[in-house]
Design a protein around this motif. Structure first.
Motif, PDB file in Angstrom:
ATOM      1  N   ALA A  22       0.839  -1.209   0.000  1.00 53.40           N
ATOM      2  CA  ALA A  22       0.000   0.000   0.000  1.00 53.40           C
ATOM      3  C   ALA A  22       0.872   1.256   0.000  1.00 53.40           C
ATOM      4  O   ALA A  22       0.574   2.225  -0.712  1.00 53.40           O
ATOM      5  CB  ALA A  22      -0.950  -0.001   1.192  1.00 53.40           C
ATOM      6  N   ASP A  23       1.960   1.244   0.769  1.00 53.58           N
ATOM      7  CA  ASP A  23       2.868   2.391   0.797  1.00 53.58           C
ATOM      8  C   ASP A  23       3.597   2.551  -0.531  1.00 53.58           C
ATOM      9  O   ASP A  23       3.847   3.672  -0.982  1.00 53.58           O
ATOM     10  CB  ASP A  23       3.884   2.243   1.928  1.00 53.58           C
ATOM     11  N   ILE A  24       3.948   1.435  -1.160  1.00 55.99           N
ATOM     12  CA  ILE A  24       4.606   1.488  -2.468  1.00 55.99           C
ATOM     13  C   ILE A  24       3.663   2.107  -3.495  1.00 55.99           C
ATOM     14  O   ILE A  24       4.055   2.979  -4.264  1.00 55.99           O
ATOM     15  CB  ILE A  24       5.084   0.078  -2.884  1.00 55.99           C
ATOM     16  N   LYS A  30       3.666   2.010  -9.999  1.00 59.23           N
ATOM     17  CA  LYS A  30       2.540   1.366 -10.676  1.00 59.23           C
ATOM     18  C   LYS A  30       2.750  -0.131 -10.887  1.00 59.23           C
ATOM     19  O   LYS A  30       1.790  -0.882 -10.995  1.00 59.23           O
ATOM     20  CB  LYS A  30       2.282   2.023 -12.038  1.00 59.23           C
ATOM     21  N   THR A  31       4.028  -0.542 -10.978  1.00 63.01           N
ATOM     22  CA  THR A  31       4.360  -1.929 -11.279  1.00 63.01           C
ATOM     23  C   THR A  31       5.501  -2.393 -10.392  1.00 63.01           C
ATOM     24  O   THR A  31       6.458  -1.642 -10.165  1.00 63.01           O
ATOM     25  CB  THR A  31       4.787  -2.071 -12.758  1.00 63.01           C
ATOM     26  N   VAL A  32       5.404  -3.623  -9.922  1.00 62.65           N
ATOM     27  CA  VAL A  32       6.468  -4.242  -9.126  1.00 62.65           C
ATOM     28  C   VAL A  32       7.000  -5.439  -9.909  1.00 62.65           C
ATOM     29  O   VAL A  32       6.225  -6.243 -10.429  1.00 62.65           O
ATOM     30  CB  VAL A  32       5.939  -4.694  -7.748  1.00 62.65           C
ATOM     31  N   ALA A  53      -0.455  -9.278  -2.363  1.00 63.81           N
ATOM     32  CA  ALA A  53      -0.503  -7.964  -1.714  1.00 63.81           C
ATOM     33  C   ALA A  53      -0.388  -6.832  -2.730  1.00 63.81           C
ATOM     34  O   ALA A  53      -1.067  -5.807  -2.608  1.00 63.81           O
ATOM     35  CB  ALA A  53       0.610  -7.865  -0.675  1.00 63.81           C
ATOM     36  N   ALA A  54       0.466  -7.014  -3.734  1.00 65.46           N
ATOM     37  CA  ALA A  54       0.632  -5.978  -4.757  1.00 65.46           C
ATOM     38  C   ALA A  54      -0.664  -5.764  -5.524  1.00 65.46           C
ATOM     39  O   ALA A  54      -1.115  -4.622  -5.706  1.00 65.46           O
ATOM     40  CB  ALA A  54       1.765  -6.360  -5.711  1.00 65.46           C
ATOM     41  N   LEU A  59      -1.484  -2.658  -7.799  1.00 68.88           N
ATOM     42  CA  LEU A  59      -0.229  -2.659  -8.550  1.00 68.88           C
ATOM     43  C   LEU A  59      -0.176  -3.819  -9.532  1.00 68.88           C
ATOM     44  O   LEU A  59      -0.707  -4.894  -9.255  1.00 68.88           O
ATOM     45  CB  LEU A  59       0.953  -2.791  -7.580  1.00 68.88           C
ATOM     46  N   GLU A  60       0.485  -3.599 -10.655  1.00 72.65           N
ATOM     47  CA  GLU A  60       0.827  -4.692 -11.559  1.00 72.65           C
ATOM     48  C   GLU A  60       1.986  -5.448 -10.914  1.00 72.65           C
ATOM     49  O   GLU A  60       2.782  -4.858 -10.178  1.00 72.65           O
ATOM     50  CB  GLU A  60       1.258  -4.157 -12.925  1.00 72.65           C
TER      51      GLU A  60
END
Length: 144
Positions: A22-24, A30-32, A53-54, A59-60
């Protein structure tokens, strides 16, 4: 959470915690991209847990586990495709952020000078001077 900026849209980090997603997302990522093989971490930090979680944080998520042996030209190209074919900033992570930075450096060989590549990495907190011969060899190969 130790997010380091390499370029305007490419960030790296050591192992992330699923609880950080959530912090990221709130930081504008937008993407991990997971560059860490699951065999290196306990189940709570493996890609499946981070991906759940992402995605819950909007998040992608992509997996491209990298080791010394799998840092191939094809995987370098795949990493950069994942990093550039998304809408917005990307966060790549591994154990320390080094592999995620090395793969970026290798992708830039022949497009930027070795000095500029290594300075960019150093400005992001990674001293990869030992990579210079490899960067020079890749650049020379691309010129041929």
């Amino acid at each position: 959470m130790d997010i380091r900026q390499i370029t305007q849209t490419y960030f790296v980090a050591p192992q992330v915690d699923p609880a950080d997603m959530a912090d990221i997302a709130a930081a504008g990522i937008k993407t991990v991209i997971c560059n860490r093989p699951d065999a290196e971490v306990p189940p709570a930090f493996q890609a499946d847990a981070v991906e759940v979680a992402a995605r819950a944080a909007g998040l992608e998520f992509h997996r491209l586990p990298l080791t010394h042996q799998t840092m191939t030209p094809d995987n370098v190209a795949r990493q950069m495709a994942l990093a550039t074919e998304n809408d917005g900033p990307v966060l790549a992570y591994c154990a320390s952020g080094t592999r995620s930075t090395i793969v970026w450096c290798l992708s830039q060989a022949g497009h930027m000078t070795a000095d500029d590549i290594l300075k960019t990495a150093r400005d992001g907190g990674y001293d990869l001077g030992a990579l210079r011969p490899t960067l020079d060899a890749i650049a020379a190969h691309k010129r041929d």
